[in-house]
Design a protein around this motif. Structure first.
Motif, PDB file in Angstrom:
ATOM      1  N   GLU A   9      -4.696  98.625  75.516  1.00 17.46           N
ATOM      2  CA  GLU A   9      -5.803  97.955  76.197  1.00 17.46           C
ATOM      3  C   GLU A   9      -5.516  97.843  77.686  1.00 17.46           C
ATOM      4  N   THR A  23     -15.791 108.038  79.223  1.00 20.63           N
ATOM      5  CA  THR A  23     -15.053 108.168  77.973  1.00 20.63           C
ATOM      6  C   THR A  23     -15.824 108.959  76.922  1.00 20.63           C
ATOM      7  N   HIS A  29     -14.032 113.157  80.019  1.00 21.81           N
ATOM      8  CA  HIS A  29     -12.908 112.665  79.210  1.00 21.81           C
ATOM      9  C   HIS A  29     -11.673 113.550  79.370  1.00 21.81           C
ATOM     10  N   ASP A  33      -7.547 112.301  80.308  1.00 22.50           N
ATOM     11  CA  ASP A  33      -6.746 112.031  79.114  1.00 22.50           C
ATOM     12  C   ASP A  33      -5.657 113.082  78.925  1.00 22.50           C
ATOM     13  N   THR A  78     -18.891  99.364  70.873  1.00 21.17           N
ATOM     14  CA  THR A  78     -17.809  99.953  70.088  1.00 21.17           C
ATOM     15  C   THR A  78     -18.182 101.384  69.754  1.00 21.17           C
ATOM     16  N   TRP A  99     -12.895 102.723  70.061  1.00 20.76           N
ATOM     17  CA  TRP A  99     -12.835 102.260  71.434  1.00 20.76           C
ATOM     18  C   TRP A  99     -13.754 101.052  71.506  1.00 20.76           C
ATOM     19  N   ARG A 100     -13.270  99.973  72.096  1.00 28.75           N
ATOM     20  CA  ARG A 100     -14.083  98.769  72.279  1.00 28.75           C
ATOM     21  C   ARG A 100     -14.175  98.491  73.779  1.00 28.75           C
ATOM     22  N   TYR A 101     -15.381  98.206  74.217  1.00 26.44           N
ATOM     23  CA  TYR A 101     -15.689  97.958  75.631  1.00 26.44           C
ATOM     24  C   TYR A 101     -16.264  96.546  75.715  1.00 26.44           C
ATOM     25  N   PHE A 110     -11.044  97.396  78.075  1.00 29.17           N
ATOM     26  CA  PHE A 110     -11.152  98.652  77.339  1.00 29.17           C
ATOM     27  C   PHE A 110      -9.979  98.729  76.362  1.00 29.17           C
ATOM     28  N   THR A 112      -8.355 100.538  72.646  1.00 26.63           N
ATOM     29  CA  THR A 112      -8.390 101.511  71.562  1.00 26.63           C
ATOM     30  C   THR A 112      -7.392 101.110  70.494  1.00 26.63           C
ATOM     31  N   THR A 139      -1.330 107.696  75.671  1.00 29.73           N
ATOM     32  CA  THR A 139      -2.630 107.026  75.639  1.00 29.73           C
ATOM     33  C   THR A 139      -2.698 105.968  76.736  1.00 29.73           C
ATOM     34  N   PHE A 143      -5.088 105.820  80.020  1.00 30.18           N
ATOM     35  CA  PHE A 143      -5.987 104.695  80.307  1.00 30.18           C
ATOM     36  C   PHE A 143      -5.800 104.229  81.748  1.00 30.18           C
TER      37      PHE A 143
END
Length: 181
Positions: A9, A23, A29, A33, A78, A99-101, A110, A112, A139, A143
């Protein structure tokens, strides 16, 4: 003992729509990444994509699908993802994650969380003991690379490799989230 799912996060000082675009759009993306050398939508298959990863000179391929997305009443979003690889060189056989925003006062939190199964039996399980922490680090580093891009405007291709830092990201799921599961 089953390995722990990966969790990363960060707080990105941007608006939710900008973060969502960077994203969810495969062309954007793949720029930030580190885990992916390529991400390409599959024509005629909405939400499906093909990916390629390069690690230690080896390229492996797989497919994924954005399985679901939801906007919540509090304004958060999400996105749920499934992925798999039939490539015999890929340690990862299949997995899933989210993924949660979450909009917060000064940006978007943010997050994951994802997990995957391995192939190659006991050898794959042993290899994953080294790979999983590295994959988590990649990861988190990615981010932070995205964060730098959105907060400073410096494209990922122009950032020094030492500019992003995985240490700026949380890597342990907060206790209140674990209890809520």
């Amino acid at each position: 003992m089953r390995p722990k799912a990966l969790y990363v996060e960060t707080l990105i000082r941007t608006d939710l729509d900008t973060l969502w675009e960077h994203t969810q759009d495969p062309a954007l993306h793949r720029r930030w990444d580190l885990r992916f050398a390529d991400i390409s939508p599959l024509a005629g298959h909405d939400g499906h994509f093909r990916y390629a990863s390069r690690f230690l000179g080896v390229t492996v391929t797989g497919v994924g699908v954005s399985a679901a997305s939801r906007t919540w009443p509090d304004g958060s979003r999400t996105s749920v993802l499934r992925f798999a690889s039939a490539d015999p060189l890929s340690l990862i056989s299949a997995g899933a994650g989210f993924w949660r925003y979450t909009p917060v006062g000064d940006g978007v939190r943010f997050v994951t969380g994802f997990d995957y199964g391995t192939r190659w039996g006991r050898v794959g399980q042993l290899a994953d003991r080294a790979f999983r922490p590295l994959f988590g680090w990649m990861t988190a580093w990615s981010f932070d690379r995205l964060r730098l891009w959105l907060e400073t405007g410096t494209p990922p291709e122009e950032q020094l490799l030492t500019a992003p830092s995985a240490a700026r990201c949380g890597r342990t799921r907060p206790r209140d989230e674990v209890a809520a599961r």
